[in-house]
Design a protein around this motif. Sequence first.
Motif: not given
Length: 257
Positions: A90, A93-94, A97, A142, A145, A148-149, A191, A246, A249-250
């Motif tokens: 996470i 990834l954050a 992004l 999106s 993402v 991944l969700i 998304p 993001t 949501y994760l």
Amino acid sequence: MSLEYESAGDYIKHHLGHLTLGNPDTFWAIHVDTMFFSLLAGGVFLFLFMQVAKSVTTGVPGGLQNFVEIIVGFVDQQVKDTFHGRSDLIAPLALTLFVWIFLMSIVKLLPYDLFPYIAHLIGLDYMRINPTSDINATFGMSIAVFFLIIFYSIKIKGGAGFAKEMMFHPFGKWLLPFNLVLKVVEEVAKPVSLSLRLFGNMYAGGLIFSLIALLPWYIQWTLGLSWSLFKLLIITLQAFIFMVLTIVYLSMAHEDH
């Protein structure tokens, strides 16, 4: 304006066009300029952070190291405050992004006619330099993402748990069809909202730059500078919003109750 156009409409239309590989009326056409500047921004991101990682010091940091540490610390704090699961993915990834979206958007502040003029000199019809004003790029991020969700929802809850959540929440098993419709809409909206929010802001900003460029040169500088400073705030805010949503949501995908 650097090139000759028959009307203001032609000028705006040209600057909103893409250098396309393939038939632009088909699904498989590729926006080459979007791909190029996206990869270029990603390369700049990797290069800068790798350089800092190689030369990092525990003493007094240099300007670049200090800047990177501020960004990493800021993103890490957002993850700690927002994400309630356990994952090594996470935070990287954050960070990716946030910085990538910022770099893809900041190129819009370069002289507006520069790259279309360079493209014209080498025989190319179009050269749009802002990938985040291309809906294909924002939807691409999106959708990644979104996958991944779904992946973490199934991994944490299990296939049966994820299916139960889709069918039995929020109103219980007796309203299963209604629950399923609501959950599908809720998941698909994630998304869609991510991509359209970023695309809409960046596209509108580019359109305003086009309108400013149509004004006399002695007015362009005043309005252009003011809008560029405001646009810088918008770019930072939109990169932050995309990153935070993001993470949220994760985090929701990691809730196993």
